[in-house]
Write an enzyme that holds these catalytic residues in place. Sequence first.
Site, PDB file in Angstrom:
ATOM      1  N   ASP A 180      42.991  49.776  43.237  1.00 51.52           N
ATOM      2  CA  ASP A 180      41.750  49.204  42.716  1.00 51.52           C
ATOM      3  C   ASP A 180      40.738  50.328  42.569  1.00 51.52           C
ATOM      4  O   ASP A 180      40.801  51.332  43.289  1.00 51.52           O
ATOM      5  CB  ASP A 180      41.212  48.007  43.516  1.00 51.52           C
ATOM      6  CG  ASP A 180      41.028  48.241  45.003  1.00 51.52           C
ATOM      7  OD1 ASP A 180      41.033  49.401  45.456  1.00 51.52           O
ATOM      8  OD2 ASP A 180      40.846  47.243  45.730  1.00 51.52           O
ATOM      9  N   HIS A 210      43.055  53.221  46.657  1.00 52.99           N
ATOM     10  CA  HIS A 210      41.764  52.509  46.581  1.00 52.99           C
ATOM     11  C   HIS A 210      40.697  53.539  46.214  1.00 52.99           C
ATOM     12  O   HIS A 210      40.352  54.399  47.029  1.00 52.99           O
ATOM     13  CB  HIS A 210      41.418  51.891  47.943  1.00 52.99           C
ATOM     14  CG  HIS A 210      42.357  50.812  48.362  1.00 52.99           C
ATOM     15  ND1 HIS A 210      42.394  49.580  47.748  1.00 52.99           N
ATOM     16  CD2 HIS A 210      43.282  50.762  49.349  1.00 52.99           C
ATOM     17  CE1 HIS A 210      43.307  48.825  48.332  1.00 52.99           C
ATOM     18  NE2 HIS A 210      43.868  49.513  49.311  1.00 52.99           N
ATOM     19  N   GLU A 225      48.352  49.653  46.026  1.00 48.83           N
ATOM     20  CA  GLU A 225      47.172  48.803  46.259  1.00 48.83           C
ATOM     21  C   GLU A 225      46.028  49.226  45.343  1.00 48.83           C
ATOM     22  O   GLU A 225      44.865  49.262  45.743  1.00 48.83           O
ATOM     23  CB  GLU A 225      46.733  48.890  47.727  1.00 48.83           C
ATOM     24  CG  GLU A 225      47.834  48.553  48.706  1.00 48.83           C
ATOM     25  CD  GLU A 225      47.380  48.535  50.171  1.00 48.83           C
ATOM     26  OE1 GLU A 225      46.156  48.586  50.445  1.00 48.83           O
ATOM     27  OE2 GLU A 225      48.266  48.457  51.050  1.00 48.83           O
ATOM     28  N   ASN A 253      53.473  53.846  53.669  1.00 48.37           N
ATOM     29  CA  ASN A 253      52.341  53.479  52.805  1.00 48.37           C
ATOM     30  C   ASN A 253      51.028  53.912  53.454  1.00 48.37           C
ATOM     31  O   ASN A 253      50.822  53.709  54.658  1.00 48.37           O
ATOM     32  CB  ASN A 253      52.366  51.943  52.654  1.00 48.37           C
ATOM     33  CG  ASN A 253      51.408  51.398  51.613  1.00 48.37           C
ATOM     34  OD1 ASN A 253      51.416  51.834  50.467  1.00 48.37           O
ATOM     35  ND2 ASN A 253      50.583  50.434  51.998  1.00 48.37           N
ATOM     36  N   GLU A 270      49.682  53.232  57.251  1.00 43.91           N
ATOM     37  CA  GLU A 270      48.441  53.862  57.731  1.00 43.91           C
ATOM     38  C   GLU A 270      48.554  54.479  59.128  1.00 43.91           C
ATOM     39  O   GLU A 270      47.710  54.265  59.995  1.00 43.91           O
ATOM     40  CB  GLU A 270      47.291  52.842  57.688  1.00 43.91           C
ATOM     41  CG  GLU A 270      47.053  52.310  56.286  1.00 43.91           C
ATOM     42  CD  GLU A 270      45.976  51.214  56.198  1.00 43.91           C
ATOM     43  OE1 GLU A 270      45.312  50.932  57.200  1.00 43.91           O
ATOM     44  OE2 GLU A 270      45.801  50.663  55.102  1.00 43.91           O
TER      45      GLU A 270
HETATM   46  O1  G3I Z   1      42.123  33.788  57.232  1.00 45.82           O
HETATM   47  C1  G3I Z   1      40.926  34.006  57.978  1.00 45.82           C
HETATM   48  C2  G3I Z   1      40.085  32.775  57.981  1.00 45.82           C
HETATM   49  O2  G3I Z   1      40.791  31.755  58.662  1.00 45.82           O
HETATM   50  C3  G3I Z   1      38.774  33.086  58.677  1.00 45.82           C
HETATM   51  O3  G3I Z   1      37.947  31.968  58.651  1.00 45.82           O
HETATM   52  C4  G3I Z   1      38.055  34.252  57.997  1.00 45.82           C
HETATM   53  C5  G3I Z   1      36.762  34.640  58.701  1.00 45.82           C
HETATM   54  O4  G3I Z   1      36.605  36.035  58.749  1.00 45.82           O
HETATM   55  O5  G3I Z   1      38.925  35.340  58.032  1.00 45.82           O
HETATM   56  C6  G3I Z   1      40.159  35.135  57.353  1.00 45.82           C
HETATM   57  O6  G3I Z   1      40.927  36.263  57.478  1.00 45.82           O
HETATM   58  C7  G3I Z   1      40.550  37.370  56.698  1.00 45.82           C
HETATM   59  C8  G3I Z   1      41.735  37.756  55.837  1.00 45.82           C
HETATM   60  O7  G3I Z   1      41.455  38.945  55.118  1.00 45.82           O
HETATM   61  C9  G3I Z   1      42.112  36.682  54.844  1.00 45.82           C
HETATM   62  O8  G3I Z   1      41.082  36.481  53.931  1.00 45.82           O
HETATM   63  C10 G3I Z   1      40.169  38.516  57.617  1.00 45.82           C
HETATM   64  O9  G3I Z   1      38.965  38.205  58.298  1.00 45.82           O
HETATM   65  C11 G3I Z   1      39.996  39.785  56.815  1.00 45.82           C
HETATM   66  O10 G3I Z   1      39.821  40.862  57.714  1.00 45.82           O
HETATM   67  C12 G3I Z   1      41.212  40.042  55.975  1.00 45.82           C
HETATM   68  O11 G3I Z   1      40.979  41.195  55.205  1.00 45.82           O
HETATM   69  C13 G3I Z   1      42.129  41.825  54.686  1.00 45.82           C
HETATM   70  C14 G3I Z   1      42.216  43.258  55.174  1.00 45.82           C
HETATM   71  O12 G3I Z   1      43.338  43.887  54.582  1.00 45.82           O
HETATM   72  C15 G3I Z   1      42.364  43.305  56.679  1.00 45.82           C
HETATM   73  O13 G3I Z   1      42.636  44.596  57.131  1.00 45.82           O
HETATM   74  C16 G3I Z   1      42.038  41.791  53.163  1.00 45.82           C
HETATM   75  O14 G3I Z   1      42.143  40.444  52.702  1.00 45.82           O
HETATM   76  C17 G3I Z   1      43.165  42.617  52.550  1.00 45.82           C
HETATM   77  O15 G3I Z   1      42.941  42.772  51.175  1.00 45.82           O
HETATM   78  C18 G3I Z   1      43.191  43.996  53.191  1.00 45.82           C
HETATM   79  O16 G3I Z   1      44.279  44.719  52.649  1.00 45.82           O
HETATM   80  C19 G3I Z   1      44.444  46.059  53.132  1.00 45.82           C
HETATM   81  C20 G3I Z   1      45.916  46.345  53.161  1.00 45.82           C
HETATM   82  O17 G3I Z   1      46.597  45.360  53.911  1.00 45.82           O
HETATM   83  C21 G3I Z   1      46.183  47.737  53.722  1.00 45.82           C
HETATM   84  N1  G3I Z   1      45.437  48.743  53.005  1.00 45.82           N
HETATM   85  C22 G3I Z   1      43.996  48.490  52.842  1.00 45.82           C
HETATM   86  C23 G3I Z   1      43.774  47.115  52.231  1.00 45.82           C
HETATM   87  C24 G3I Z   1      42.293  46.876  51.957  1.00 45.82           C
HETATM   88  O18 G3I Z   1      41.565  46.853  53.143  1.00 45.82           O
END
Ligand code: G3I
Length: 307
Positions: free
Chosen positions: A239, A208, A237, A171, A128
């Site tokens: 969906d 996405h 990725e 990516n 990105e």
């Molecule tokens: O693990 C913590 C947890 O300890 C905490 O209590 C909780 C409270 O917010 O957050 C948890 O972390 C979260 C993490 O996912 C795990 O669930 C983060 O807040 C959250 O921001 C994070 O989101 C991820 C996101 O990337 C962050 O940018 C998504 O799971 C993940 O699917 C998403 O994936 C991205 C790719 O890496 C890049 N392309 C886009 C894609 C979708 O956004």
Amino acid sequence: ASTLGAAAAEKGRYFGTAVAANRLGESAYATVLNREFNSVTPENEMKWDAVEASRGNFTYGSADQIVDHAVNRGMKVRGHTLVWHSQLPGWVSSLSSATEVRSVMNNHITQVMTHFRGKIHSWDVVNEAFEDGSSGARRNSVFQQRLGNGYIEEAFRTARSVDPGSRLCYNDYNIDDWSHAKTQAVYNMVRDFRSRGVPIDCVGLQSHFNSQSPVPGNYQTTISSFAALGVDVQITELDIEGSGTSQANSYRTVVNACLAVSRCTGITVWGITDKYSWRASGTPLLFDGNYNKKPAYDAVLAALGGT
Ligand code: G3I
């Protein structure tokens, strides 16, 4: 073939999913993962904030859990991701000198790729790095600010020197529509890299999709155009928001576009079940919240030639 992975394999492709380490203990989750998919991408566990939260201290527990699960079952692993502006610890974004950013970036790539060497099919080396919209500009990350345009090339060169056995990908999202400025900007970068011998092996189309950004009519053109530069294309990725027949039709279109281009080597969906999708209230995946196969699943399996 009666599973996504086996059907894709008969077409010379893999079919993968994003996986979260803390879900592996849920038996239905693991059952569907193990039955249907032959590639995994750690959803968050290899990101910079997960593996190097503080400078020089590398922690791989959750990432190793996923990699071990996959390797023990003969699944491929996509490494996601080495250089990204998001999920980047504050200590990196606040570095003020080019020399420090350069050495921290190269050390991060070196340590992480060395740890997983031999187990990763493809790495998202840079994720990105381009802005949305019509500018075609590079995103204003700490890497861009301190190192300028050359950081992407440097990251790929470092990556190749550390692990010559894994495929090195750029990516991004919103590069699915061939007419978008962002797609053209990434294409021009990859063309430049190929012409100058900068080591890049693949482009990841995140893909996405939702009602605002549906599967573009020229999606196959995008895939074949990148492939014509001599790189593989992976759908990394996938969906698609929606439900029922229209969602199934969109999924079918994506699979058919990939199958039509021999260098489109695999598809990864961004999660197994709707209940754990990053799209909080959405239903963009192939299995519903109870792990039932959706019409989209049937469409994908059929498009892959399975039954
Ligand atoms: O693990 C913590 C947890 O300890 C905490 O209590 C909780 C409270 O917010 O957050 C948890 O972390 C979260 C993490 O996912 C795990 O669930 C983060 O807040 C959250 O921001 C994070 O989101 C991820 C996101 O990337 C962050 O940018 C998504 O799971 C993940 O699917 C998403 O994936 C991205 C790719 O890496 C890049 N392309 C886009 C894609 C979708 O956004």
